[in-house]
Scaffold this motif. Structure first.
Motif, PDB file in Angstrom:
ATOM      1  N   UNK A 258      13.700   6.182 -13.624  1.00  7.91           N
ATOM      2  CA  UNK A 258      13.033   4.890 -13.493  1.00  7.91           C
ATOM      3  C   UNK A 258      13.861   3.931 -12.643  1.00  7.91           C
ATOM      4  N   UNK A 259      15.165   3.890 -12.882  1.00  5.96           N
ATOM      5  CA  UNK A 259      16.033   2.994 -12.124  1.00  5.96           C
ATOM      6  C   UNK A 259      16.035   3.352 -10.643  1.00  5.96           C
ATOM      7  N   UNK A 260      16.142   4.636 -10.339  1.00  7.78           N
ATOM      8  CA  UNK A 260      16.156   5.075  -8.942  1.00  7.78           C
ATOM      9  C   UNK A 260      14.841   4.732  -8.249  1.00  7.78           C
ATOM     10  N   UNK A 261      13.727   4.921  -8.962  1.00  8.97           N
ATOM     11  CA  UNK A 261      12.423   4.633  -8.365  1.00  8.97           C
ATOM     12  C   UNK A 261      12.249   3.138  -8.138  1.00  8.97           C
ATOM     13  N   UNK A 262      12.675   2.330  -9.081  1.00  6.73           N
ATOM     14  CA  UNK A 262      12.544   0.881  -8.915  1.00  6.73           C
ATOM     15  C   UNK A 262      13.352   0.394  -7.714  1.00  6.73           C
ATOM     16  N   UNK A 263      14.544   0.953  -7.555  1.00  6.41           N
ATOM     17  CA  UNK A 263      15.362   0.555  -6.412  1.00  6.41           C
ATOM     18  C   UNK A 263      14.718   0.962  -5.091  1.00  6.41           C
ATOM     19  N   UNK A 264      14.247   2.198  -5.013  1.00  7.50           N
ATOM     20  CA  UNK A 264      13.634   2.670  -3.766  1.00  7.50           C
ATOM     21  C   UNK A 264      12.320   1.950  -3.492  1.00  7.50           C
ATOM     22  N   UNK A 265      11.600   1.582  -4.557  1.00  9.04           N
ATOM     23  CA  UNK A 265      10.332   0.874  -4.390  1.00  9.04           C
ATOM     24  C   UNK A 265      10.551  -0.525  -3.833  1.00  9.04           C
TER      25      UNK A 265
ATOM     26  N   UNK B  71     -10.164 -15.168   0.256  1.00  6.91           N
ATOM     27  CA  UNK B  71      -8.977 -15.069  -0.582  1.00  6.91           C
ATOM     28  C   UNK B  71      -7.937 -14.187   0.099  1.00  6.91           C
ATOM     29  N   UNK B  72      -6.688 -14.413  -0.233  1.00  8.92           N
ATOM     30  CA  UNK B  72      -5.611 -13.517   0.196  1.00  8.92           C
ATOM     31  C   UNK B  72      -5.526 -12.416  -0.846  1.00  8.92           C
ATOM     32  N   UNK B  73      -5.608 -11.175  -0.417  1.00  7.16           N
ATOM     33  CA  UNK B  73      -5.728 -10.057  -1.357  1.00  7.16           C
ATOM     34  C   UNK B  73      -4.473  -9.196  -1.377  1.00  7.16           C
ATOM     35  N   UNK B  74      -4.041  -8.876  -2.604  1.00 13.15           N
ATOM     36  CA  UNK B  74      -2.863  -8.033  -2.811  1.00 13.15           C
ATOM     37  C   UNK B  74      -3.246  -6.877  -3.725  1.00 13.15           C
ATOM     38  N   UNK B  75      -2.839  -5.677  -3.368  1.00 13.00           N
ATOM     39  CA  UNK B  75      -3.082  -4.507  -4.196  1.00 13.00           C
ATOM     40  C   UNK B  75      -1.786  -3.841  -4.609  1.00 13.00           C
ATOM     41  N   UNK B  76      -1.680  -3.509  -5.889  1.00 15.28           N
ATOM     42  CA  UNK B  76      -0.562  -2.708  -6.409  1.00 15.28           C
ATOM     43  C   UNK B  76      -1.117  -1.315  -6.682  1.00 15.28           C
ATOM     44  N   UNK B  77      -0.474  -0.279  -6.147  1.00 16.60           N
ATOM     45  CA  UNK B  77      -0.966   1.080  -6.354  1.00 16.60           C
ATOM     46  C   UNK B  77       0.201   2.055  -6.467  1.00 16.60           C
ATOM     47  N   UNK B  78      -0.099   3.239  -7.014  1.00  7.73           N
ATOM     48  CA  UNK B  78       0.893   4.299  -7.114  1.00  7.73           C
ATOM     49  C   UNK B  78       0.533   5.454  -6.205  1.00  7.73           C
ATOM     50  N   UNK B  79       1.176   6.596  -6.445  1.00  6.11           N
ATOM     51  CA  UNK B  79       0.935   7.802  -5.657  1.00  6.11           C
ATOM     52  C   UNK B  79       1.147   7.510  -4.170  1.00  6.11           C
TER      53      UNK B  79
ATOM     54  N   UNK C  70       3.047  -0.135  -2.700  1.00  3.26           N
ATOM     55  CA  UNK C  70       2.864   1.248  -3.138  1.00  3.26           C
ATOM     56  C   UNK C  70       4.124   1.742  -3.847  1.00  3.26           C
ATOM     57  N   UNK C  71       3.934   2.286  -5.052  1.00  2.00           N
ATOM     58  CA  UNK C  71       5.012   2.935  -5.796  1.00  2.00           C
ATOM     59  C   UNK C  71       4.814   4.438  -5.650  1.00  2.00           C
ATOM     60  N   UNK C  72       5.653   5.083  -4.889  1.00  2.00           N
ATOM     61  CA  UNK C  72       5.441   6.489  -4.557  1.00  2.00           C
ATOM     62  C   UNK C  72       6.001   7.391  -5.663  1.00  2.00           C
ATOM     63  N   UNK C  73       5.154   7.597  -6.670  1.00  2.00           N
ATOM     64  CA  UNK C  73       5.503   8.449  -7.809  1.00  2.00           C
ATOM     65  C   UNK C  73       4.235   9.098  -8.315  1.00  2.00           C
ATOM     66  N   UNK C  74       4.395  10.224  -9.014  1.00  2.00           N
ATOM     67  CA  UNK C  74       3.270  10.910  -9.635  1.00  2.00           C
ATOM     68  C   UNK C  74       3.182  10.605 -11.128  1.00  2.00           C
ATOM     69  N   UNK C  75       4.086   9.792 -11.628  1.00  2.00           N
ATOM     70  CA  UNK C  75       4.124   9.469 -13.052  1.00  2.00           C
ATOM     71  C   UNK C  75       3.544   8.081 -13.292  1.00  2.00           C
ATOM     72  N   UNK C  76       2.501   8.006 -14.117  1.00  5.79           N
ATOM     73  CA  UNK C  76       1.895   6.711 -14.432  1.00  5.79           C
ATOM     74  C   UNK C  76       2.915   5.776 -15.064  1.00  5.79           C
TER      75      UNK C  76
END
Length: 226
Positions: A42-49, A165-173, A189-195
């Protein structure tokens, strides 16, 4: 437990449920190792994200701050766990631990509105119809998702974009339908396969967005005005 039960597709969520209990020390060691591995992942992914989204986040924060300063409002929405995350994000802006509160509302908390719209016009429009009634040019719409493909979120983003409106999307994968979408001005984008890992990183992105917006606003609306 039968072999059929052991083969359940959800068993990966509970890797220790079938563990033998004749060696509790070994089981505890496995549990501790699993927790440590997940925390490190989780820590590594948050940093890279944060690193991967730094440029987009900076641009989005500047625009969100500009709109707030001009009297704009923020509307957030999502489904399931992302519903909870979008509510948390709106409340962070509206009821911050420090700094001046900003006008932000989640479109997911009024059960009467959600059930009425779901019943009368369909679940796909539960957020778009609320934006039609409440939002206008100069406001901000934030859709939170792990897949980036929920029809009701895409419908709301399209409506928001059409209304200025100004539009922002949060997504994974890989970003799903949010990525490279003309109705999404900024896509994180959070590049992970884990929800689980996706939502953890999205929470940090949301916090960083809030922090950066306040830093852009400065003065009375900045973090120094507790």
């Amino acid at each position: 437990m039968s072999p059929e039960d052991r083969d359940e597709p959800t068993n990966f969520l509970y890797p220790f449920i079938d563990a033998q209990e004749d060696d509790p020390e070994s089981l505890l060691a496995d549990l501790a190792a699993s927790a440590q591995a997940k925390a490190a992942e989780s820590l590594a992914l948050r940093r890279s994200t944060l690193e991967a989204n730094a440029a987009v986040l900076g641009q989005a924060a500047a625009e969100v701050a500009r709109r707030f300063a001009a009297g704009g409002r923020m509307f957030t929405f999502g489904n399931g766990g992302s519903c909870t995350d979008s509510t948390t994000l709106a409340r962070l802006f509206a009821r911050p631990p420090v700094g001046k509160p900003l006008p932000a509302w989640p479109l997911t908390t009024d059960q009467a509105i959600l059930t009425a719209l779901g019943n009368d016009v369909g679940f796909e429009l539960v957020f778009a119809r609320q934006l039609i009634a409440r939002a206008g040019a100069g406001d901000i719409a934030i859709a939170m998702s792990t897949s980036g493909g929920s029809p009701n979120l895409l419908a709301a983003l399209a409506e928001a974009r059409q209304r200025g409106l100004y539009t922002i999307g949060f997504a994974g994968y890989d970003g799903g339908a949010f990525a490279n979408n003309p109705n999404v001005d900024a896509c994180f984008v959070v590049r992970s396969q884990s929800v689980h890992r996706i939502q953890e990183s999205q929470a940090l992105l949301g916090y960083q967005l809030w922090l950066s917006v306040h830093q852009h606003l400065g003065g009375e609306q900045g973090l120094g005005a507790a």
